[in-house]
Design an enzyme around this catalytic site. Sequence first.
Site, PDB file in Angstrom:
ATOM      1  N   ASP A  75     -54.093  53.453   8.145  1.00  0.00           N
ATOM      2  CA  ASP A  75     -55.649  52.929   7.556  1.00  0.00           C
ATOM      3  C   ASP A  75     -56.174  51.603   8.155  1.00  0.00           C
ATOM      4  O   ASP A  75     -55.122  50.974   8.569  1.00  0.00           O
ATOM      5  CB  ASP A  75     -55.538  52.870   5.937  1.00  0.00           C
ATOM      6  N   HIS A 146     -50.636  55.176  -5.154  1.00  0.00           N
ATOM      7  CA  HIS A 146     -51.335  55.825  -3.904  1.00  0.00           C
ATOM      8  C   HIS A 146     -50.640  55.598  -2.488  1.00  0.00           C
ATOM      9  O   HIS A 146     -49.610  54.733  -2.447  1.00  0.00           O
ATOM     10  CB  HIS A 146     -52.445  54.424  -3.506  1.00  0.00           C
ATOM     11  N   GLU A 151     -56.190  56.741  -3.383  1.00  0.00           N
ATOM     12  CA  GLU A 151     -56.172  56.227  -4.710  1.00  0.00           C
ATOM     13  C   GLU A 151     -56.056  57.381  -5.713  1.00  0.00           C
ATOM     14  O   GLU A 151     -56.514  58.491  -5.440  1.00  0.00           O
ATOM     15  CB  GLU A 151     -57.176  55.334  -4.970  1.00  0.00           C
TER      16      GLU A 151
HETATM   17  C1  F6R Z   1     -50.545  50.232   4.264  1.00  0.00           C
HETATM   18  C2  F6R Z   1     -50.854  51.400   3.072  1.00  0.00           C
HETATM   19  C3  F6R Z   1     -50.496  51.090   1.591  1.00  0.00           C
HETATM   20  C4  F6R Z   1     -49.103  50.358   1.286  1.00  0.00           C
HETATM   21  C5  F6R Z   1     -48.992  50.386  -0.163  1.00  0.00           C
HETATM   22  C6  F6R Z   1     -47.736  49.342  -0.377  1.00  0.00           C
HETATM   23  O1  F6R Z   1     -51.078  50.902   5.351  1.00  0.00           O
HETATM   24  O2  F6R Z   1     -51.372  52.441   3.379  1.00  0.00           O
HETATM   25  O3  F6R Z   1     -50.674  52.538   0.884  1.00  0.00           O
HETATM   26  O4  F6R Z   1     -48.147  51.159   1.878  1.00  0.00           O
HETATM   27  O5  F6R Z   1     -50.268  49.654  -0.590  1.00  0.00           O
HETATM   28  O6  F6R Z   1     -48.155  48.051   0.219  1.00  0.00           O
HETATM   29  P1  F6R Z   1     -46.907  46.912  -0.004  1.00  0.00           P
HETATM   30  O7  F6R Z   1     -45.915  47.543   1.084  1.00  0.00           O
HETATM   31  O8  F6R Z   1     -47.690  45.613   0.542  1.00  0.00           O
HETATM   32  O9  F6R Z   1     -46.376  46.839  -1.367  1.00  0.00           O
END
Ligand code: F6R
Length: 250
Positions: A75, A146, A151
């Site tokens: 993303d 997510h 979401e």
């Molecule tokens: C990032 C993504 C998100 C994260 C998720 C967890 O490219 O797609 O889905 O993997 O929000 O984020 P962290 O690792 O920062 O807790």
Amino acid sequence: MKKMQFHGIKVLVCDSYDELSAEATKIVAGAIKKKPRFVLGLATGTSPLGLYKGLAKANKAGEIDFSEVRTFNLDEYYPIDPKNDQSYRYFMNKNLFNKINIKKKNTRVPDGQAKDVKAFCESYEEDIKAAGGIDLQVLGIGRNGHIGFNEPADKFYDKTHVVTLTKNTIEANSRFFESADLVPKKAITMGVGTIMRAKKIVMVVNGENKADAVKGMLTGDVTPKNQASILRFHKDVTVILDKEAASKIL
Ligand code: F6R
């Protein structure tokens, strides 16, 4: 490390974030070794940072070669300048691509400056297909379940698409920008179908604040309210947790 299984999902529970990162590095590096023209799906965020350090170290030590590897990120914000230090392109360059012998042209992050964003999303899907599909997708999980920017919703989206960020997400992300007005209002994300078409999936999750999302994914209903729960229908998923993230499934 404790090995468990939930609805066909392999779960590794590690004592620490370092152990979790080492396990993830072992799996990802092992897969890349077997296929030089590997197609690697990547995530941003704090969860995979230890994995990316591990991959950079293994590359430096000559254990894995990225010269023919191609990558596709999950993303990116939209719109955003790739030079903005909050862009996911910037994050990937800084935390992985600049530290390994990958060719930048073989690294793809959704284009935060695409003029025709719908056409871009279609071309991203086509490019993944043309590369032979994703061999291994690295994932994190959000506190609400997510994956990518998919979401909680009433449905699962199949392909790469544009999402409008919720007020909550914009507010949460505003701490990284000078003001809330500067937070992009949209993002481009692979769909859940894009993720499910990866041949292998490795999810890394640490921290107590993810324990509910992990429990929902592994033991709750398969529902778009927890988008990660669909991973149960995939035949090769490994979820690597630290003790804190696993605290509600032990
Ligand atoms: C990032 C993504 C998100 C994260 C998720 C967890 O490219 O797609 O889905 O993997 O929000 O984020 P962290 O690792 O920062 O807790």
